[in-house]
Design a protein around this motif. Structure first.
Motif: not given
Length: 118
Positions: A2-25
């Motif tokens: 992996q090219d470390n210059a292109l890597a990005t940080y994403y915060p740790q997932l939480k349970k709330e991140d799993g909720r589906l929004d059915f207005t999305q495709p």
């Protein structure tokens, strides 16, 4: 490597991140279900009940329906939930205090037709 210059940080997932929004495709919802399996898992509310979605596919709708509406909920034909565009056919689902199972089997004794996920 992996090219470390292109890597990005994403915060740790939480349970709330799993909720589906059915207005999305439906494709975005399907991708979310796949991407959040096994943790934190994708889920939606059916009234006050949290239902986990384990496997889905994108499907078409014969006629428009409100996002989250159970367009089809039949133990023989399966579960189809309307989305912002198209629909999600649910293949594996888990209700509270139950094991993960085939959606058709899970529908036996559960009248979901006409109900709506949020």
């Amino acid at each position: 490597p992996q090219d470390n210059a292109l890597a990005t940080y994403y915060p740790q997932l939480k349970k709330e991140d799993g909720r589906l929004d059915f207005t999305q495709p439906a494709q975005a919802l399907h991708d979310r279900v796949r991407g959040l399996n096994p943790w934190p898992g994708a889920y939606a509310l059916l009234g006050d009940t949290q239902v986990k979605f384990w496997r889905t596919v994108v499907a078409s709708l014969d006629k428009p329906a409100a996002p989250g509406a159970c367009v089809l909920a039949d133990p023989k034909r399966g579960l189809l939930v309307a989305a912002g565009e198209r629909a999600l056919q649910v293949l594996e689902i888990q209700f509270p205090n139950a094991k993960r199972m085939d959606a058709r089997a899970a529908l036996t004794g559960r009248p979901l037709a006409g109900q709506r996920f949020s």
